[in-house]
Scaffold this motif. Structure first.
Motif, PDB file in Angstrom:
ATOM      1  N   GLU A   6       0.681  -1.307  -0.144  1.00  0.00           N
ATOM      2  CA  GLU A   6      -0.228   0.073   0.050  1.00  0.00           C
ATOM      3  C   GLU A   6       0.873   1.221  -0.081  1.00  0.00           C
ATOM      4  O   GLU A   6       0.744   2.225  -0.700  1.00  0.00           O
ATOM      5  CB  GLU A   6      -0.769   0.186   1.265  1.00  0.00           C
ATOM      6  N   LYS A   7       1.953   1.280   0.824  1.00  0.00           N
ATOM      7  CA  LYS A   7       2.872   2.659   1.062  1.00  0.00           C
ATOM      8  C   LYS A   7       3.556   2.511  -0.487  1.00  0.00           C
ATOM      9  O   LYS A   7       3.859   3.558  -1.041  1.00  0.00           O
ATOM     10  CB  LYS A   7       3.960   2.243   1.979  1.00  0.00           C
ATOM     11  N   GLN A   8       4.180   1.648  -0.957  1.00  0.00           N
ATOM     12  CA  GLN A   8       4.752   1.434  -2.369  1.00  0.00           C
ATOM     13  C   GLN A   8       3.814   1.962  -3.218  1.00  0.00           C
ATOM     14  O   GLN A   8       4.490   2.819  -4.115  1.00  0.00           O
ATOM     15  CB  GLN A   8       5.452   0.101  -2.649  1.00  0.00           C
ATOM     16  N   LEU A   9       2.564   1.404  -3.382  1.00  0.00           N
ATOM     17  CA  LEU A   9       1.712   2.001  -4.514  1.00  0.00           C
ATOM     18  C   LEU A   9       1.493   3.522  -4.192  1.00  0.00           C
ATOM     19  O   LEU A   9       1.324   4.428  -5.243  1.00  0.00           O
ATOM     20  CB  LEU A   9       0.415   1.289  -4.643  1.00  0.00           C
ATOM     21  N   ALA A  10       1.316   3.895  -2.994  1.00  0.00           N
ATOM     22  CA  ALA A  10       1.074   5.607  -2.687  1.00  0.00           C
ATOM     23  C   ALA A  10       2.250   6.192  -3.129  1.00  0.00           C
ATOM     24  O   ALA A  10       2.037   7.300  -3.644  1.00  0.00           O
ATOM     25  CB  ALA A  10       0.969   5.558  -1.281  1.00  0.00           C
ATOM     26  N   PHE A  11       3.355   5.740  -3.088  1.00  0.00           N
ATOM     27  CA  PHE A  11       4.623   6.338  -3.337  1.00  0.00           C
ATOM     28  C   PHE A  11       4.639   6.550  -4.919  1.00  0.00           C
ATOM     29  O   PHE A  11       5.002   7.537  -5.599  1.00  0.00           O
ATOM     30  CB  PHE A  11       5.829   5.863  -2.886  1.00  0.00           C
ATOM     31  N   ALA A  12       4.470   5.436  -5.577  1.00  0.00           N
ATOM     32  CA  ALA A  12       4.347   5.377  -6.980  1.00  0.00           C
ATOM     33  C   ALA A  12       3.464   6.455  -7.776  1.00  0.00           C
ATOM     34  O   ALA A  12       3.797   7.053  -8.453  1.00  0.00           O
ATOM     35  CB  ALA A  12       3.919   3.994  -7.445  1.00  0.00           C
ATOM     36  N   LEU A  13       2.197   6.501  -7.082  1.00  0.00           N
ATOM     37  CA  LEU A  13       1.077   7.613  -7.429  1.00  0.00           C
ATOM     38  C   LEU A  13       1.759   9.057  -7.078  1.00  0.00           C
ATOM     39  O   LEU A  13       1.509   9.979  -8.074  1.00  0.00           O
ATOM     40  CB  LEU A  13       0.020   7.207  -6.734  1.00  0.00           C
ATOM     41  N   GLU A  14       2.280   9.212  -5.866  1.00  0.00           N
ATOM     42  CA  GLU A  14       2.709  10.545  -5.626  1.00  0.00           C
ATOM     43  C   GLU A  14       3.937  10.943  -6.691  1.00  0.00           C
ATOM     44  O   GLU A  14       3.834  12.092  -6.904  1.00  0.00           O
ATOM     45  CB  GLU A  14       3.509  10.517  -4.137  1.00  0.00           C
ATOM     46  N   ILE A  15       4.804  10.289  -6.942  1.00  0.00           N
ATOM     47  CA  ILE A  15       5.802  10.738  -7.929  1.00  0.00           C
ATOM     48  C   ILE A  15       5.238  10.823  -9.279  1.00  0.00           C
ATOM     49  O   ILE A  15       5.976  11.676 -10.142  1.00  0.00           O
ATOM     50  CB  ILE A  15       7.028   9.731  -7.780  1.00  0.00           C
ATOM     51  N   ASP A  16       4.236  10.541  -9.589  1.00  0.00           N
ATOM     52  CA  ASP A  16       3.475  10.850 -10.813  1.00  0.00           C
ATOM     53  C   ASP A  16       3.532  12.409 -10.865  1.00  0.00           C
ATOM     54  O   ASP A  16       3.327  12.974 -12.038  1.00  0.00           O
ATOM     55  CB  ASP A  16       1.830  10.213 -11.022  1.00  0.00           C
ATOM     56  N   LYS A  17       3.453  12.948  -9.823  1.00  0.00           N
ATOM     57  CA  LYS A  17       3.270  14.574  -9.674  1.00  0.00           C
ATOM     58  C   LYS A  17       4.637  15.454 -10.499  1.00  0.00           C
ATOM     59  O   LYS A  17       4.630  16.508 -10.843  1.00  0.00           O
ATOM     60  CB  LYS A  17       3.217  15.195  -8.165  1.00  0.00           C
ATOM     61  N   VAL A  18       5.671  14.491 -10.437  1.00  0.00           N
ATOM     62  CA  VAL A  18       6.639  14.933 -11.212  1.00  0.00           C
ATOM     63  C   VAL A  18       6.506  15.479 -12.637  1.00  0.00           C
ATOM     64  O   VAL A  18       7.222  16.316 -13.120  1.00  0.00           O
ATOM     65  CB  VAL A  18       8.026  14.028 -11.052  1.00  0.00           C
ATOM     66  N   LYS A  19       5.629  14.917 -13.314  1.00  0.00           N
ATOM     67  CA  LYS A  19       5.324  15.216 -14.518  1.00  0.00           C
ATOM     68  C   LYS A  19       4.723  16.521 -14.712  1.00  0.00           C
ATOM     69  O   LYS A  19       4.467  17.079 -15.846  1.00  0.00           O
ATOM     70  CB  LYS A  19       4.469  14.091 -15.069  1.00  0.00           C
TER      71      LYS A  19
END
Length: 198
Positions: A6-19
């Motif tokens: 759950e934490k790993q996927l939350a991070f994966a979604l958070e870093i989408d903001k880099v775009k």
């Protein structure tokens, strides 16, 4: 779903903001401003392609991961233009706070691993960090050169400022610094880089 994934996927979604973090550098062929994700991806691929020009033996996987994560902090801290003297004074504090928040989304072991890698990149003390920084320097230089120095001209950047930023490139790759020097000299001749009046 267990807590770790759950934490790993939350991070994966958070870093989408880099775009959504846009830089001053424009894409080649006078395109739009590039975003941090594009910059990081481009650096990582370039690192792999140019690894033979590193001054020292490097772990290319580590270099590529440094390239991919080095600007994640800009989700919170924003992009600091390389020649923005005021912004550069507060950059470290802004990025340190962002580093703690963003990487803390991860499970503890991965948080520690990525923070250590981010800090290694920032500290500039290992062969990998020096080569990753060479990529961080030459990637926007290549784009700016392909656009006839448009970003330099827009911001009235001097040759001295570019040389100062690029001075550490040779610590990662003497060969790439030779290329950098050639590009800078060509842009001085074309009038794309101002020469500081003494």
């Amino acid at each position: 779903m267990d807590e770790r994934i759950e934490k790993q996927l939350a991070f994966a979604l958070e870093i989408d903001k880099v775009k959504n973090v846009f830089r001053q550098t424009h894409l080649s062929e006078n395109g739009r401003n590039e975003n941090d994700a594009e910059h990081s991806w481009h650096m990582a691929v370039m690192a792999y392609l140019l690894k033979e020009y590193a001054n020292e033996k490097i772990d290319i996987g580590k270099v590529m991961l440094m390239c991919l994560i080095h600007d994640i902090v800009e989700i919170d801290a924003g992009d600091t233009y390389a020649y923005d003297t005021a912004g550069l004074q507060t950059q470290k504090a802004r990025e340190d706070a962002a580093k703690e928040r963003i990487f803390s989304i991860l499970p503890e072991d991965q948080r520690e691993e990525l923070i250590a890698l981010f800090d290694e990149f920032e500290d500039y003390e290992t062969a990998e960090s020096r080569f990753a920084h060479a990529m961080d320097n030459i990637q926007p230089l290549l784009l700016n050169n392909s656009n006839n120095g448009g970003d330099w001209r827009e911001h009235h950047v001097t040759a001295e400022q570019v040389y100062k930023r690029q001075s550490k490139t040779k610590l990662g790759s003497r060969k790439l610094f030779e290329i950098t020097d050639h590009i800078i000299q060509e842009n001085i001749k074309k009038g794309n880089l101002e020469k500081k009046q003494l």
